[in-house]
Design an enzyme around this catalytic site. Structure first.
Site, PDB file in Angstrom:
ATOM      1  N   ALA A 132       0.835  -1.208   0.000  1.00  0.00           N
ATOM      2  CA  ALA A 132       0.000   0.000   0.000  1.00  0.00           C
ATOM      3  C   ALA A 132       0.868   1.255   0.000  1.00  0.00           C
ATOM      4  CB  ALA A 132      -0.945  -0.005   1.199  1.00  0.00           C
ATOM      5  N   LEU A 346      -5.492  -8.629 -37.171  1.00  0.00           N
ATOM      6  CA  LEU A 346      -6.745  -9.380 -37.264  1.00  0.00           C
ATOM      7  C   LEU A 346      -7.879  -8.561 -37.854  1.00  0.00           C
ATOM      8  CD1 LEU A 346      -5.125 -11.270 -35.319  1.00  0.00           C
ATOM      9  CD2 LEU A 346      -7.306 -11.772 -34.223  1.00  0.00           C
ATOM     10  N   GLY A 348     -11.114  -6.516 -38.342  1.00  0.00           N
ATOM     11  CA  GLY A 348     -12.379  -6.470 -37.602  1.00  0.00           C
ATOM     12  C   GLY A 348     -12.474  -7.546 -36.539  1.00  0.00           C
ATOM     13  N   GLU A 371       3.487   1.327 -11.114  1.00  0.00           N
ATOM     14  CA  GLU A 371       4.868   1.360 -10.617  1.00  0.00           C
ATOM     15  C   GLU A 371       5.680   2.478 -11.275  1.00  0.00           C
ATOM     16  OE1 GLU A 371       6.055  -0.724  -8.140  1.00  0.00           O
ATOM     17  OE2 GLU A 371       4.043  -1.557  -8.008  1.00  0.00           O
TER      18      GLU A 371
END
Length: 385
Positions: A132, A346, A348, A371
């Site tokens: 944290a 690829l 569509g 980070e």
């Protein structure tokens, strides 16, 4: 192992074994579940966590003396991280998240603290952990956190708020960074160990995210939460030093994670281009597509080698802050490019949720932010010029 250039760094048999384990787990367990996890929204895939724990993946990076797999070197951690993230970036990052908790404990903790807090992280019933640091007003500039740790007769009282904490609310153990002396900026930061259920600690609702939905992120609220003296890691004011060491490791390992998703995108686009036909020939024979795939493959190799360099420097005990930043910058931007290029290849279909590349494109974006953003990585690198 033919798709990793391990002739540059020959692997020991036990390294081959753990990499093969991670690769098989990614292929057989992670990839088949990845789409369902993404579509579930933001939920921890506990079934995958428990399966990974049962075979030793969640604790492989912990020292053997505390029950871990003993692969404490950053290089091996990067090999495993890449393989897991070829399966799915968010799930891969989740399964190795206990390593991020362990780093400051190993860097700052006493032998007794390591025994108490790291030993439970091994075995099939290992809990999740969390680190944290980030706050609503303090992201990449960690030294500007304002969560306060006020000294009492026998410990500290934590007051403040954290944001975007991975595994928050899911995790049982936390390392929390707070200011014991707010007048000293980074030199006034200290680190504390805390357990879920501590009075005065509460959590927000899961944050709705663009990608990497396997990792639940929440806010954490501290309202005079008591932490015993014995739960402070290191001396007062040493927290920032421990955090920076943790960042060097975590940025390098995240470089491997980003390389993993970039490699997945390249391999998927390459295989699609080999099978798909357009204008009477395989798509891969079209020069524009072939050149794009060449760029993807080249960038994946660059990212991997930059990551390996940072890892090897860390393992040798050398200064590696700039190298870790370069690895993360290169790999995260490679992931962004390669996932975009896969969608483009690829066409569509790449834009459709029937294929994984659109998810990978969403997932990859976080690697340019967490980070330390890409802008911060460039700043870190510029300071070494």
């Amino acid at each position: 192992m033919s798709d990793l250039p391990t002739e540059l760094v020959p692997l020991r048999p036990e390294q081959h074994d753990v990499v093969d384990l991670a690769r098989a787990f990614a292929r057989e367990e992670i990839r088949p579940r990845a789409r369902a996890v993404d579509e579930a929204g933001v939920e921890t895939p506990w079934d995958l966590w428990r399966k990974a724990a049962a075979v030793g993946i969640t604790g492989f990076m912990l020292p053997q003396e505390y029950g871990g797999g003993g692969f404490t070197d950053v290089f091996t951690q990067c090999l495993v991280q890449e393989e897991l993230c070829v399966g799915d970036l968010g799930i891969g990052n989740l399964l190795c998240s206990n390593g991020f908790f362990a780093d400051p404990v190993l860097a700052l903790g006493t032998k007794e603290q390591r025994q108490e807090w790291l030993t439970p992280l091994t075995g099939p019933d290992t809990p999740m952990t969390a680190l944290a640091t980030t706050e609503p007003g303090a992201g990449s500039d960690a030294a500007s956190i304002v969560t306060a740790a006020h000294r009492t007769a026998d410990g500290y009282r934590l007051s403040g708020q954290k944001a975007w904490i991975s595994n928050a609310g899911e995790a049982e153990q936390y390392v929390v960074f707070a200011k014991t002396d707010p007048t000293r900026r980074s030199r006034g930061m200290s680190a504390f160990l805390l357990r879920k259920g501590t009075e005065g600690v509460s959590f927000g609702e899961p944050m709705r995210k663009m990608g990497q939905r396997a990792i639940v992120c929440r806010e954490i609220f501290f309202a005079d939460a008591f932490v015993p003296e014995g739960h402070r890691l290191g001396a007062e004011g040493e927290g920032f030093t421990g955090l920076m060491r943790t960042f060097d490791i975590s940025r390098t390992v995240l470089g491997a994670a980003a390389t993993g998703v970039a490699r997945a995108a390249y391999e998927y686009a390459r295989d699609y281009a080999r099978e798909r036909r357009q204008f009477g020939k395989p798509v891969i024979e079209h020069q524009a597509v072939a050149f794009r795939l060449a760029d993807m493959r080249t960038r994946v190799e660059q990212a991997r080698l930059m990551t390996w360099r940072a890892a090897r420097r860390l393992d040798a005990g050398l200064e590696a802050t700039a190298e870790a930043a370069m690895a993360k910058l290169t790999a995260s931007e490679t992931a962004a490019y390669c996932t975009w290029a896969a969608v483009q290849t690829l066409g569509g279909w790449g834009y459709s949720r029937e294929f994984p590349v659109e998810q990978w494109m969403r997932d990859a974006k976080l690697e340019e932010i967490e980070e330390g953003t890409s802008d911060i990585m460039r700043l870190v690198i510029s300071r070494s010029l």
